[in-house]
Motif scaffolding. Structure first.
Motif, PDB file in Angstrom:
ATOM      1  N   UNK B  43     -26.077 -54.652  35.804  1.00  0.00           N
ATOM      2  CA  UNK B  43     -26.779 -55.344  36.327  1.00  0.00           C
ATOM      3  C   UNK B  43     -28.301 -54.461  37.269  1.00  0.00           C
ATOM      4  N   UNK B  44     -26.854 -53.662  37.795  1.00  0.00           N
ATOM      5  CA  UNK B  44     -27.650 -52.178  38.981  1.00  0.00           C
ATOM      6  C   UNK B  44     -28.411 -51.978  38.254  1.00  0.00           C
ATOM      7  N   UNK B  45     -28.146 -51.098  36.989  1.00  0.00           N
ATOM      8  CA  UNK B  45     -28.738 -50.589  36.237  1.00  0.00           C
ATOM      9  C   UNK B  45     -29.902 -50.940  35.755  1.00  0.00           C
ATOM     10  N   UNK B  46     -30.041 -51.838  34.393  1.00  0.00           N
ATOM     11  CA  UNK B  46     -31.045 -53.149  34.352  1.00  0.00           C
ATOM     12  C   UNK B  46     -31.925 -53.278  34.841  1.00  0.00           C
ATOM     13  N   UNK B  47     -31.683 -53.486  36.011  1.00  0.00           N
ATOM     14  CA  UNK B  47     -32.570 -54.466  37.072  1.00  0.00           C
ATOM     15  C   UNK B  47     -33.604 -52.980  37.305  1.00  0.00           C
ATOM     16  N   UNK B  69     -30.405 -43.328  29.663  1.00  0.00           N
ATOM     17  CA  UNK B  69     -30.602 -44.872  30.562  1.00  0.00           C
ATOM     18  C   UNK B  69     -32.056 -45.832  29.670  1.00  0.00           C
ATOM     19  N   UNK B  70     -32.996 -45.380  28.655  1.00  0.00           N
ATOM     20  CA  UNK B  70     -34.030 -46.145  28.189  1.00  0.00           C
ATOM     21  C   UNK B  70     -32.719 -46.671  27.024  1.00  0.00           C
ATOM     22  N   UNK B  71     -32.131 -46.547  26.367  1.00  0.00           N
ATOM     23  CA  UNK B  71     -32.032 -46.917  25.729  1.00  0.00           C
ATOM     24  C   UNK B  71     -30.005 -47.888  25.766  1.00  0.00           C
ATOM     25  N   UNK B  72     -29.681 -47.290  26.450  1.00  0.00           N
ATOM     26  CA  UNK B  72     -28.635 -48.169  27.523  1.00  0.00           C
ATOM     27  C   UNK B  72     -27.760 -48.942  28.208  1.00  0.00           C
ATOM     28  N   UNK B  80     -39.324 -52.155  23.224  1.00  0.00           N
ATOM     29  CA  UNK B  80     -39.272 -50.971  23.674  1.00  0.00           C
ATOM     30  C   UNK B  80     -38.270 -49.934  23.159  1.00  0.00           C
ATOM     31  N   UNK B  81     -37.039 -50.624  21.704  1.00  0.00           N
ATOM     32  CA  UNK B  81     -36.641 -49.771  20.556  1.00  0.00           C
ATOM     33  C   UNK B  81     -34.980 -50.173  21.158  1.00  0.00           C
ATOM     34  N   UNK B  82     -34.446 -49.330  20.830  1.00  0.00           N
ATOM     35  CA  UNK B  82     -33.082 -49.490  20.345  1.00  0.00           C
ATOM     36  C   UNK B  82     -32.390 -50.134  21.378  1.00  0.00           C
ATOM     37  N   UNK B  83     -31.269 -51.212  21.497  1.00  0.00           N
ATOM     38  CA  UNK B  83     -30.124 -51.166  22.814  1.00  0.00           C
ATOM     39  C   UNK B  83     -29.223 -51.272  22.558  1.00  0.00           C
ATOM     40  N   UNK B  84     -28.449 -50.545  23.266  1.00  0.00           N
ATOM     41  CA  UNK B  84     -27.099 -50.401  23.460  1.00  0.00           C
ATOM     42  C   UNK B  84     -26.262 -52.248  23.332  1.00  0.00           C
ATOM     43  N   UNK B  85     -25.014 -52.005  22.140  1.00  0.00           N
ATOM     44  CA  UNK B  85     -25.045 -53.745  22.029  1.00  0.00           C
ATOM     45  C   UNK B  85     -23.877 -53.986  23.021  1.00  0.00           C
ATOM     46  N   UNK B  86     -24.714 -55.290  23.375  1.00  0.00           N
ATOM     47  CA  UNK B  86     -24.738 -56.122  24.349  1.00  0.00           C
ATOM     48  C   UNK B  86     -23.378 -56.600  24.835  1.00  0.00           C
ATOM     49  N   UNK B  87     -22.379 -56.760  23.685  1.00  0.00           N
ATOM     50  CA  UNK B  87     -20.963 -57.087  23.777  1.00  0.00           C
ATOM     51  C   UNK B  87     -20.183 -55.557  23.664  1.00  0.00           C
ATOM     52  N   UNK B  88     -20.865 -54.596  24.501  1.00  0.00           N
ATOM     53  CA  UNK B  88     -20.005 -53.141  24.674  1.00  0.00           C
ATOM     54  C   UNK B  88     -20.530 -53.026  25.483  1.00  0.00           C
ATOM     55  N   UNK B  89     -20.757 -53.364  26.851  1.00  0.00           N
ATOM     56  CA  UNK B  89     -21.677 -52.891  27.780  1.00  0.00           C
ATOM     57  C   UNK B  89     -20.241 -53.002  28.830  1.00  0.00           C
ATOM     58  N   UNK B  90     -19.425 -53.250  28.410  1.00  0.00           N
ATOM     59  CA  UNK B  90     -18.011 -53.133  29.641  1.00  0.00           C
ATOM     60  C   UNK B  90     -17.268 -51.642  28.788  1.00  0.00           C
ATOM     61  N   UNK B  91     -17.393 -51.327  28.248  1.00  0.00           N
ATOM     62  CA  UNK B  91     -17.498 -49.748  27.389  1.00  0.00           C
ATOM     63  C   UNK B  91     -17.810 -48.633  28.589  1.00  0.00           C
ATOM     64  N   UNK B  92     -18.219 -48.956  29.268  1.00  0.00           N
ATOM     65  CA  UNK B  92     -19.174 -47.550  29.838  1.00  0.00           C
ATOM     66  C   UNK B  92     -18.811 -47.174  30.678  1.00  0.00           C
ATOM     67  N   UNK B  93     -17.941 -46.814  31.605  1.00  0.00           N
ATOM     68  CA  UNK B  93     -17.075 -45.911  32.603  1.00  0.00           C
ATOM     69  C   UNK B  93     -18.371 -44.633  33.046  1.00  0.00           C
ATOM     70  N   UNK B  94     -18.736 -44.036  31.813  1.00  0.00           N
ATOM     71  CA  UNK B  94     -19.759 -43.356  33.165  1.00  0.00           C
ATOM     72  C   UNK B  94     -21.555 -43.816  31.994  1.00  0.00           C
ATOM     73  N   UNK B  95     -22.479 -43.862  32.559  1.00  0.00           N
ATOM     74  CA  UNK B  95     -22.786 -43.859  34.306  1.00  0.00           C
ATOM     75  C   UNK B  95     -21.262 -44.123  34.867  1.00  0.00           C
TER      76      UNK B  95
END
Lengths: 411, 411, 411, 411
Positions: B43-47, B69-72, B80-95
């Motif tokens: 949420x902090x990043x998406x906003x 980040x534009x996709x992530x 606005x192009x591709x998106x990181x899959x919604x159910x996988x937002x929790x599999x990102x320790x980076x950034x």
């Protein structure tokens, strides 16, 4: 691994787990990317839970670190009560990584006090088993982390690795073994899991075993020959699996501008022709073998052929975290130990006369003897002292996130 | 929220998001407990992505913080192009959380420079929209975190809260509104989302609206009357849902030794009779209303009845993060604003003459106008300045993780 | 359908159901190709169950035909006890088709005896409702059969149909309707379902309605313009649905050697440019409308515009079982009734003051008022006397196996 | 089955398939109750397809019966082109049962003409294989029909069967077999499937085999001892399966007023204490054995112990379609052949030196050698002449719709 000095070995093995996590942030250590994989933090905690629950909790004066951990970090021991659901291990931000480290210190003090006080043989056995157990989880820390990192578009590196040029590939030769009544399985006083026992007779027909694992270059030829689109090469379940999941090549392979790349713990790297192919399912290993006019070995064939073979492959201690080119074979096939786990055609089943360990430890191995196949030899993520000739690893035929590869056999 | 001084408002809103995350560890901020919910870090990043992509990236001299980040951090903007899959937002320790904070600083500098340089009106509109967008995500940070924490056997508290004694409950009264041709929707220069426009005429029959939301005590009576086992009280889809998912009461309710407890952001707490019931699906709200011999209001009825009503409920600024007992109603029904979102019986649909915003911003609201129902009034997690009488929130009928409750109506 | 002579009407309607099944074998009548569809045999039995359970079983001297049928052929009436699971209606070879016909005769005797003896008004109401109910199932016999036959590689014909040459298409014109306070819904003594009542006031803004449904040629242009690959044209749920299910065009369309064909109850046929497009989901209808710069009408708009319109489309009595080219529009839009059901943008919801029928009949309509959208006007499979201006059909937005098409509207 | 007179045998086997379907209606013959099971009509057609495609279609002058049947009735032969999807075999009302019978006549004429003309040995081999293939499908006609009928609340009988009183149960004794190097598998000129070859050496440790299968009474004791709620008795996958599917006992068992009943092809019947328990998964057989302090035999043990044993169990020719009480054991264990298939602990894997048949027939067996376990001995639905000591049947460990039971072994 021998228990020359159990306390010293305990310190070494426990330290090795934490060393593997040293390059990772708390967020990295909390990742769970699929139900089969667990967060590194969970591995650190569960291996401590094993010691606490099986060696410490009944000792007079021992105070458990936290009342909820007995459920939280129980993996699958039904006789030890409820378990936090496996697919939800990644939904635990608490306890924090720091708290888990404190948990480890607490358990370490308990075990070392136990050993220092002259633990009875049965307690020493449990501690020794716990150390072999922890070494298994060291490998899983790496396989599970690799899977989780691979799901990030950033494809982060666990440890940066300088590119090395590919070298020449050893020619594939065949080592012949004659027919006869043989013995496999573990005997003697040294440590082995219950599933390696008892040593028993088995009749093995004459066969030949390949001198080294299949390479990336060889596997790429199979892929380019349409291997993934030819049902006649596959087991029926295998072709159904690849069709349903859309497999086009081994896990972690990616095509970038017409070139084959692969994700490694050092980040994305061009595929090296001289390295053993890895991250294959049993189905892929079996299909490749059929394409190559060969087959996979049985576990008995593998074990017979490995008698006298050296540990000449790479293990976790190399710090490479990736299989390396196979050395030249001499009298024995090369790289039977280390680099890649080698799929066999043998279902994971009890040996004749198999007896599980008594009590809760009986759940360690025996109840998993269905729907899995045996792999042999250890990998680039296995601790060198952990592996044995009689060692039986096992995974379902569609599992690909281990460093699993192919050793060919033929009649 | 008014844009009196846009830069100042920008600073306040951005700081509020980070303040909500202040009590959280990096591990807490990375949790995703279901596909519908997102990690606080996301949420902090998406906003920030919203500001960067829609207000900054085309400006001369602006350098994006990170190319990936534009996709992530694209949520759902197909244009606005591709998106990181919604159910996988929790599999990102980076950034890491620290990197995301640096990302926020980078974007903040860009926006403040833009405003400082005298941004054109169209750019100011986008910034203003971005702030309302960020306030929506502030509420989601809390609802998503509550869901994730609730899945831990530890039931951790976001902020410890001292128990308060329950007080008397205001009696339920009915406010009558006569039939007539009315207007609903937003008009005028102040900010409103496109889905609140245009203001338009609607004929509303005579109806009555309850003076306050339904309380825990009232809902508990429904549960104890067998409400969850009586199909005649439920929409067909609702009863199928509760049967499939095994619902026995609102989300977060637990029975402990015969007493009803509920999980709150202050930890587990005994259910308070005087608080509004919350974390209900539309199906549950509808079934309760039928059981009570009433019905849910339409969104037009709600908006008509709310004309002139005060913001007398609790908002996020109270720091309570839980709905409170309703105040006494006067001329108008009480607690229409704040405490709990109130399910209406109205499908989320375009108003007559609806025009989505131009360009990518047209994806903000319009494409979600199917399979959802309108909720009105804001909740204990809504910023006070964010809500309006014409504000339309929307969720599918089985969603329960928002602070959603019941306001009864009748003919 | 009027109840001038109820017994005579009863005979006609019952005979019509069986006439629809006359061309079918017992095997045809037992097919169930998806959970939403039912075997023709089940429809024949369930419509009899309706009369038996709601009009006969409490009469003195009435003996039910078979004790198991009360559960076997209960569709969804929870207040009438258990139900055979809907997805398993096709797993019933017993009772045979002949036994079901005997069941119909048994029920017919009971009903005709009841009517002959001078049934009270309340019983006559139930019989009349049962006949309208049976007409609904007549349409479902055809839609469900078409779906089942379409799954066979043989694409069998229900009735062979000689090919007819396509004719000229009526130009699309717009009929303007001014803003104003209108009334919709049913009033008066004639039969209508509870969901069409009460007649009530609604404010409708000025709008225009298309003079005829969208044709195959027009829809094909949308498909060839990449309509199914452009997310900006679709509701978010719609695009997710088409992506998950791989939709490339309407249900039953097939490309054969570059030409568009469609499956009809007369077998495979080349797509005719002049026929209304049909077998569309709400999502497709909505996306087409957006592509065409228009929108779908609300159900109130549709009903207002249909005031005075003739039944000039084709109904089941034509024996064509496929929509035909629209006639020329005069003062009113053409083909509002018959040929294709027309998706509206209105969620299926209770009218203000809606009261479900008393007792078990209250389950007929009201409990389905969620997650569905209203369609208007009837189709080529609807009995001509069954349809009304106020008639509300309803399906989920992804349903495609009805003869559902598009009527455009615009502001 | 021997090929003394191939044409005569052909007539007998083909007639036997149709005799099994004689008591069934066309609707009965079209039922498919799960993807693993097929309609009887499909079995009648597919067995004809086998002869047509593998023995006739390349003959000069042979005209295929229908061009679509090559795809419609191809089961799983990828090398023979596309296949109608297995889960949709029940959605085919066309061809009708009569047309399938005509198809059989057409193929019969072709085969008999071929044999009459003096077919080459290779063609005779294919015909002989086709007859063994058809016998396998005869058993499946019954197992699949039983499953479909069991899903009807009417629990119809395939053939009414008069109740017989239970008799005394033979006491369980143990037959000891000494350790040694043995041979298993088929050798010689008689017919056997490729998976039974080659005959090969295997070392078998000393073991004991039970004198008869486990009875209903014995299994009921396991159920009443909480067998289905004690995870320590089960393989991990087995306990997960029973938990997910809610198993409380064998397939087809039902409790009625406190008594155990079971569904049989003669209709519902009280459970008889003296009959072998059947319709068990491998998981249940394995768990029962553990509870009983024993284990399942390997297939090598079974085959060694069966040397010289009589065919003293019941086969399909008895017309009982249900396993009967075991006869007294003499020198050999009783009822090794007939009554119930006996689960072994052996994974279905290739014998050393296994060579699949050439061409498309290579798909018959080999590609299914994963995720399945071997069963031995035949059942009450097996043609008596079909079974052999070396015969290997195979099913996944969760399959229960075959007549599968338990023969205990111990070290």
């Amino acid at each position: 691994m021998r228990a020359m000095d159990l306390a010293e070995t305990y310190r070494e093995v426990r330290a090795a787990s934490e060393a593997l996590c040293a390059p990772l942030s708390p967020e990295d250590c909390a990742l769970q990317s699929m139900p089969d994989a667990s967060p590194a933090k969970w591995h650190l905690a569960h291996t401590s839970w094993f010691f606490e629950t099986l060696a410490l909790e009944d000792l007079p004066g021992y105070a458990p670190f936290h009342p909820a951990f007995r459920v939280l970090f129980n993996s699958y021991y039904q006789s030890l009560g409820a378990q936090h659901p496996r697919p939800e291990r990644g939904v635990l931000s608490r306890p924090s990584l720091d708290e888990v480290r404190a948990y480890r210190r607490h358990v370490d003090r308990g075990i070392l006090r136990l050993l220092d006080a002259g633990a009875p043989a049965s307690a020493q056995d449990v501690v020794l088993l716990g150390l072999h157990h922890e070494q298994q989880h060291q490998e899983l820390i790496l396989t599970d982390l690799k899977h989780a990192f691979s799901r990030s578009p950033l494809r982060p590196a666990y440890r940066e690795r300088a590119p090395e040029p590919a070298g020449p590939v050893q020619p594939l030769r065949w080592h012949a073994v004659g027919a006869g009544l043989r013995e496999i399985g573990h005997a003697g006083p040294d440590f082995a899991f219950d599933n390696e026992r008892p040593r028993h007779r088995v009749f093995v027909e004459a066969f030949e075993l390949a001198s080294r694992p299949v390479t990336n270059a060889e596997y790429l030829a199979f892929v380019r020959d349409g291997g993934y689109a030819r049902p006649e090469l596959w087991l029926s379940d295998g072709f159904a699996t690849l069709s349903a999941l859309g497999w086009k090549g081994p896990l972690y392979w990616e095509e970038r501008e017409g070139e084959a790349w692969t994700y490694t713990l050092g980040g994305m790297a061009p595929l090296r022709a001289d390295e053993p192919v890895c991250h294959l399912s049993h189905y892929e290993a079996d299909a490749y073998a059929r394409w190559a006019g060969a087959r996979l070995p049985t576990e008995a064939e593998w074990e017979v052929a490995a008698e006298g073979a050296a540990r000449d492959g790479g293990f976790v201690e190399t710090g490479r975290f990736h299989p390396g080119p196979s050395p030249a074979a001499g009298e024995h096939p090369a790289a039977l130990f280390g680099d890649v786990w080698e799929w066999t055609s043998s279902a994971y089943a009890p040996y004749p006369g198999f007896r599980p360990l008594a009590g809760s430890l009986g759940e360690y191995n025996g109840k998993f003897m269905s729907n899995q196949l045996v792999l042999r030899g250890g990998s680039c993520a296995t601790p060198r002292r952990h592996i044995r000739r009689s060692y039986r690893n096992f995974f379902p035929p569609d599992a690909r996130w281990q460093w699993s590869g192919i050793r060919l056999a033929r009649d």
